[in-house]
Design a protein around this motif. Structure first.
Motif, PDB file in Angstrom:
ATOM      1  N   LEU A  26       0.903  -0.891  -0.089  1.00 15.42           N
ATOM      2  CA  LEU A  26       0.321  -0.042  -0.098  1.00 15.42           C
ATOM      3  C   LEU A  26       0.768   1.286  -0.110  1.00 15.42           C
ATOM      4  CD1 LEU A  26      -2.612   0.624  -0.246  1.00 15.42           C
ATOM      5  CD2 LEU A  26      -2.932   0.414   2.466  1.00 15.42           C
ATOM      6  N   CYS A  40      -7.969  -6.728  -1.292  1.00 13.68           N
ATOM      7  CA  CYS A  40      -8.310  -5.921   0.553  1.00 13.68           C
ATOM      8  C   CYS A  40      -8.459  -7.347   1.172  1.00 13.68           C
ATOM      9  CB  CYS A  40      -8.801  -4.856   0.584  1.00 13.68           C
ATOM     10  SG  CYS A  40     -10.209  -5.052  -0.994  1.00 13.68           S
ATOM     11  N   ILE A  89     -11.143   2.198  -4.843  1.00 12.64           N
ATOM     12  CA  ILE A  89     -10.448   1.749  -4.453  1.00 12.64           C
ATOM     13  C   ILE A  89     -10.925   0.109  -4.628  1.00 12.64           C
ATOM     14  CG2 ILE A  89      -9.590   0.131  -1.263  1.00 12.64           C
ATOM     15  CD1 ILE A  89     -10.092   2.981  -1.065  1.00 12.64           C
ATOM     16  N   THR A 121      -5.666   1.755   4.266  1.00 10.48           N
ATOM     17  CA  THR A 121      -5.923   2.149   2.437  1.00 10.48           C
ATOM     18  C   THR A 121      -5.900   4.119   2.495  1.00 10.48           C
ATOM     19  OG1 THR A 121      -6.540   0.717   0.809  1.00 10.48           O
ATOM     20  CG2 THR A 121      -6.259   2.892  -0.032  1.00 10.48           C
TER      21      THR A 121
END
Ligand code: BES
Ligand code: MN
Ligand code: ZN
Length: 497
Positions: free
Chosen positions: A95, A116, A161, A131
């Motif tokens: 990340l 994720c 995301i 994130t």
């Protein structure tokens, strides 16, 4: 910075997305994550892997342009480590590398399409929150007072995301954005120079927050503090020309009959040590001694945005600790608001003097729990370093429960705390020949001795103390405020709502 969530159902649409950059994961054995294999429709990604330019080590990256069959301008391959074993640390590395790369790009938007839901021991919601947190942390700037600001590209401003279960993760996103706003406020305040970030300034910030979010805010001045017999707090404040401010914020969105959770923050806007003056080297860092106050204000910013249906009261005691003709001298005896008399043997142990009166003041709220947050002791930094904040409570059943809640919240929010003892043996060290208590003990166990001092003033409610001396800021090249423990505290409160 804008964040949004895209669903897994739309993975195929990754191919046609006109995004500036899509980040996808690859593993050490050169296998592709789900999103990476979607983008590999034209074979561009396999070819890059075959070239050997990226090995898949967690945190490694390779930027590709014009990948065959992909609508986005760039694809960022990001290493995740061994397949099937994405650890929290490995995901963090991936990340961080992704967001660092995004920061240097000349495009406005990007998609984080890392897996994720594959992080061991963590949910997709955690990864979504992580994130947001890391992206916002990375974007934080400390150059407000520099004549020339950084000319490098603005980087990605809009991050989508990719996550399964859009609805559940959207809640995680909302929470994470509010926490990030709270962290940013706490950092901005703590990083602010001590000639600018005075008690009066913090009072102004609290009042502005109150106006923006509809909290009740009250600021008590020196005369009112004297009327309340807050003589320990005033004993610290008296050495300075800056007037002390005792700030109360109230978020009362719960039922009338619900007892509030009370947060008490140490707000020493500069700790010179007073007459027990600190050494010169590194003294500038004592501008961070209002980190507890900054955290409480940060939490209230997040509460203002999230508006949980609960009652939370924030109390911050703000002053400077300075030497002067009016400063408290070693040997002075003062009577605390509680009635206990204190022999001030060291004017640099000022945090406990401020907090003891604040902890007595909050009895009036009949709190469900009180948590104080303070950059209280160098000893806590020795014990726990910069990784965990110190957590101190009594050891009976109801305090064990509160301690567990804080430990759990710290783990959830990746903002750790570690429990240290508060026992009679530490309180022994505080015996004085001249008053009920001395404000310092004999050497050894300083963080627990400080907690044992505070314990005297918390007999009428359930209480926990967080010593954030090691976690509220960093030193070295990366010197600056961290905004901790705002994530922990917001999670703790939300878990209770
Ligand atoms: N604000 C300091 C604690 C501190 C020290 C925080 C170093 C972060 C880094 C506190 O007011 C203080 O000076 N504590 C003394 C207590 C001692 C005199 C018993 C300390 O820790 O040295
Ligand atoms: Mn001090
Ligand atoms: Zn201090």
């Amino acid at each position: 910075m804008e964040f949004s969530i895209k669903s897994f159902e739309s993975i195929p649409s990754l191919l046609t997305a006109k995004s500036g950059c899509i980040a996808v994961g690859v593993y050490e054995d050169k296998t592709l994550s789900q999103a990476a294999s979607v983008l590999d429709a034209g074979g561009g990604i396999s070819a890059a892997l075959a070239s050997g330019d990226i090995g898949g080590k967690a945190g490694s990256t390779l930027l590709l342009r014009g990948v065959a069959g992909v609508g986005a301008h760039r694809v960022l391959l990001v290493g995740l480590g061994p397949v099937g074993e994405v650890t929290e640390a490995g995901f963090d590395l991936a990340l961080a590398a992704t967001l660092a790369a995004f920061g240097t790009l000349g495009c406005a938007d990007g998609v984080v399409a890392l897996p994720c839901d594959q992080v061991k021991g963590r949910t997709a919601a955690w990864a979504v929150a992580r994130t947001v947190e890391l992206a916002r942390r990375l974007r934080y700037r400390r150059d407000t007072h520099k004549s020339k600001r950084d000319p490098s590209p603005a980087g990605v401003q809009e991050i989508a995301i990719l996550a399964p279960n859009v609805k559940a993760n959207r809640a995680a996103l909302t929470q994470a954005s509010a926490v990030a706003d709270g962290v940013e406020l706490a950092r901005t305040l703590a990083d602010r120079a001590p000639n600018l970030c005075t008690p009066a300034y913090l009072a102004q910030v609290a009042q502005r927050l109150g106006k923006a979010h509809g909290f009740e805010v009250e600021v008590l001045e020196r005369g009112q503090l004297a009327d309340l017999n807050m003589n320990c707090f005033l004993a610290v404040a008296n050495g300075s020309d800056e007037p002390p401010k005792f700030i109360v914020l109230k978020h009362m969105a719960g039922r009338l009959k619900d007892a509030p959770v009370v947060l008490v923050g140490k707000g020493v806007t500069f700790d010179s040590g007073g007459i027990s003056l600190k050494p010169a080297a590194g003294m500038d860092e004592m501008k961070y001694d209002m980190g507890g106050a900054a955290a409480v204000l940060g939490v209230f910013r997040a509460l203002g945005e999230l508006r949980p249906k609960q009652n939370v009261i924030g109390v911050i005691a703000c002053c400077e600790n300075m030497p002067s003709g009016r400063a408290t001298k070693p040997g002075d005896i003062v009577t605390s608001m509680s009635g206990l008399t204190i022999e001030v043997l060291n004017s640099d142990a000022e945090g406990r003097l401020i907090l003891c009166d604040a902890l007595t003041y909050v009895e009036r709220y009949k709190p469900a729990a009180v948590v104080d947050i303070a950059t209280l002791t160098g000893a806590c930094v020795v014990a726990l370093g910069h990784h965990n904040s110190g957590l101190f409570t009594r050891a009976d059943a109801e305090h064990d429960e509160l301690a567990q809640e804080l430990l759990d919240a710290g783990r959830q929010a990746s903002d750790g705390v570690w429990r240290l003892p508060v026992e009679a043996a530490y309180a022994e060290q505080l015996k004085s020949n001249f008053a009920d208590l001395a404000n310092i003990g004999s050497p050894g166990g300083g963080a627990s001795v400080a907690a044992a001092f505070l314990e005297n003033f918390t007999k009428n409610y359930v209480w926990a103390h967080l010593d954030t001396a090691g976690t509220a800021w960093k030193t070295g090249a990366d010197k600056g405020a961290t905004g901790r423990p705002v994530p922990l505290l917001v999670q703790f409160l939300l878990n209770r709502s």
